[in-house]
Enzyme design. Structure first.
Site, short mmCIF file in Angstrom:
data_model
loop_
_atom_site.label_atom_id
_atom_site.label_comp_id
_atom_site.label_asym_id
_atom_site.label_seq_id
_atom_site.Cartn_x
_atom_site.Cartn_y
_atom_site.Cartn_z
N HIS A 73 -74.13 -43.60 52.92
CA HIS A 73 -74.11 -44.38 53.99
C HIS A 73 -75.19 -45.51 53.77
CE1 HIS A 73 -77.39 -41.42 54.74
NE2 HIS A 73 -77.98 -42.61 55.84
N ASP A 77 -82.78 -45.97 52.69
CA ASP A 77 -83.55 -44.96 51.86
C ASP A 77 -82.39 -44.41 50.95
OD1 ASP A 77 -82.59 -44.04 54.24
OD2 ASP A 77 -83.30 -42.13 53.84
#
Lengths: 315, 315
Positions: A73, A77
Site C-alpha cells: 500500500h 513507510d
C-alpha cells in the site's frame, strides 16, 4: 547463490525492516527480501521502506537480482525506499526491466518517478493489483511459482501477497519398483510427461505410482486489520507474516494486535507465524517475547517476533 | 539545548550522511543537520538523502525542531528522505509549517507529496531558489541570520547554500570608559539603538566606541564541479563544506576531486574545509586521510574528511 540440490527447493525470507511507521535504532522501515531457489534462483522484495537499499547492502545481499517488487500500500513507510533503490540500480547500470506490483501502481509509481532528474536506463513497469472485493487474484505466474494477492483492510487501498511454489508430482519409488519400473530418471521423466510409460512390456500409469507434493506457501499481510480475506489467502500457509503493531489488546483500526494476529494464524491453519511491523513503543524485546511465549503455548504453530536481518528458511 | 551564553553564539554542523550516490555500511546519503544558537535556537537541514530521519534519531537529535530544509538539487540521493521525514513529522503531530527551499521546489516537491496516502496536518511550503546566473541571492532572512544561494554546475539545476550569522555591532568597553561611559547594559542598548547616548552631560557616539564583529559563515556546495560562483559564495567562510567525490585526480564532470576542492577553499580564503560526498570506492579511510594530510601541508586552513555523525562546532 547455490541452486536447489536435486529436487530440493528452498525459500529464504530476510527481514530488512520490522518497525511500524517510525524507525528505531534497531528496526528500519518494512521490507522483506525474498529468495526462492528451485531450478533457478529468483529474488523479489515485499514492500520497500526508506533505507531498504542500504539494509540490503548491510545484509550482504544483491539488489541487482531483484526482478519484482510488491508494494502492499502507498503509505510512505512501505514505499519510500523505491526512489533511491531504483536510482542506485540505474547507477549500477541495470538494463533488465523491473516490475513493481501495487494497488494503483500506475498512478503512483509513475508520479514518483517523474520527480527529479534520475537517469533510468531500464524500464520500471507498473502492475496494478486489484484492491477491491473478496477474490484471490493471480498476479504473476512463473515456471516454478505464482504470486497471488487479495484486498485487505487498512483504510486505504491495500493488499496482502502470497508466494506459492507450484505443487509437484513426485514418483513413489517403492510403488514404481513394485510395478516393475526401475528408478531411472529417463523413465520417470517420460512417465511425468506422458502420464504413462512402458518398460519391458509392462505399462505403468502415473496415477498409480505418484503423489502430489504441495509447494511451499508464504503469505505477507502488509498493514491490515483482521479480515476474512486475509484468512482466505493465508489458509494452510507454511509461513504467515503479519502486521503486529501492538503486543497489548489495543484495538486500532487498520492494524493488528498480537491476539488478533495469532487468532488469524490459527484460523488459517498455518505452520509458522512471524510478527512484524512492530510499534516503537516496544523497546523491551524480552517483554514482547514473554507475551508471545505465553500466548503461543495454546497453539500448535511456531510464533516468531521479527527482527531486522532475521532470516527464515523453508526447505 | 542550551541557548547562547551572553553574547556567545554557536553553530553546530552534524553530518548525517557523507557518501556519494550509493550508501556504504559506514556512510549514508547526504544530509547535514545544522543548528544555530544565538538569542534563540534554530535548526535546519541541508539536503535530505534517504534514511535521514533515522540518522537524526541515531544522532539523538530532534527532527521536530527543523523549520527549514534546503535541497541543493533533485538527484534522489539528496532528496529521497523528504517523503519519510515529512510523513513521520505528521505522525508526530507537527502543526507548524515546514519550509523547503530548492531549485524547482514548487514543481518537484508538490509532485513528490502527491504520491500515496500521507496525512499531512501541517503545511509544507515550497520555495523556488534561482538556479541560473552568477548572482548571490538572499533566500531567507531571520532576525539573527540570513541564508544565501548561488547556482553551481552539476549538469542539472543545482545550487550552493550559505548560512551567514548577521554581523554584530559590539561596544569596545575600554574606549567607552575612556569617553566617560560606564559599562551599563541600559546605556549600551540605547547607544546601539540610537547611535548616540548622553551620560552626565557628555555625548558619546556609537562610531567612536564600537566595532563590527563579523558573523559566522558556513557554505555548503552540494554536488558541483569547480566554478567561480562557488568561490564567490564561499569567500572568507569560517567553514566550507564541499563535494569531494574523488581523492585522486579524477576529472569527472559534475563533481569535485580533492585537488579541486582544496584549490577552491584556498581561493575563497576559508578557515576550515570539510570534504564530503565521498565515493564508496574509498573504503580505506587511512588512505584518504593520508592523501589529505599530504595536500593540506601546503595550505593554512584545516582540511577535514567528513564522517557520518561527525560534529563541527563554531563558537
Amino acid at each position: 547463490m547455490k541452486k536447489g540440490i536435486g529436487n530440493m527447493t528452498r525459500v529464504e525470507v530476510l527481514f530488512l525492516g520490522t518497525t511500524a511507521s517510525i524507525p528505531t535504532p534497531k528496526r528500519n522501515h518494512p521490507a522483506i527480501y525474498f529468495r526462492y531457489v528451485g531450478k533457478h534462483e529468483y529474488c523479489m522484495l515485499f514492500d520497500c521502506g526508506e533505507g531498504t537499499q542500504r539494509q540490503i547492502f548491510l545484509a550482504k545481499e544483491n539488489f541487482m537480482k531483484l526482478n519484482e517488487i510488491f508494494i502492499t500500500h502507498w503509505h510512505a513507510d512501505h514505499y519510500a525506499g523505491l526512489l533511491g533503490l531504483i536510482e542506485t540500480m540505474s547507477l549500477e547500470k541495470r538494463s533488465s526491466p523491473l516490475h513493481v506490483f501495487a494497488p494503483e501502481a500506475t498512478r503512483f509509481l509513475n508520479t514518483l518517478l517523474s520527480v527529479g532528474y534520475g537517469i533510468r536506463k531500464f524500464q520500471v513497469i507498473a502492475h496494478d493489483v486489484p484492491f477491491k472485493g473478496k477474490e484471490v487474484t493471480k498476479i504473476l505466474e512463473k515456471e516454478e511459482y505464482e504470486i497471488f494477492s487479495i484486498p485487505v483492510k487498512h483504510g486505504i487501498p491495500a493488499v496482502a501477497y502470497c508466494f506459492k511454489e507450484k505443487d509437484r508430482v513426485k514418483i513413489d519409488k517403492a510403488k514404481a519398483k513394485a510395478l516393475g519400473l526401475p528408478s531411472q530418471s529417463v523413465l520417470y521423466k517420460k512417465l511425468k510427461k506422458e502420464g504413462r510409460v512402458e518398460y519391458k512390456g509392462r505399462l505403468v500409469k502415473l496415477e498409480d505410482v505418484s503423489y502430489i507434493e504441495a509447494g511451499k506457501k508464504v503469505v505477507y499481510s502488509g498493514d491490515t486489520e483482521a479480515c476474512d480475506n486475509l484468512i482466505k489467502l493465508a489458509t494452510n500457509a507454511d509461513l504467515l507474516i503479519l502486521d503486529c503493531t501492538y503486543f497489548e489488546d489495543v484495538k486500532e483500526r487498520n492494524h493488528l494486535n498480537v491476539y488478533e494476529a495469532i487468532e488469524i494464524a490459527s484460523q488459517a491453519n498455518v505452520k509458522k507465524l512471524v510478527l512484524t511491523h512492530i510499534s516503537r513503543r516496544y523497546q523491551d524485546e524480552r517483554e514482547i517475547e514473554r507475551v508471545v511465549r505465553e500466548l503461543a503455548k495454546n497453539f500448535d504453530f511456531d510464533v516468531i517476533i521479527a527482527k531486522d536481518f532475521m532470516r527464515i528458511e523453508l526447505k
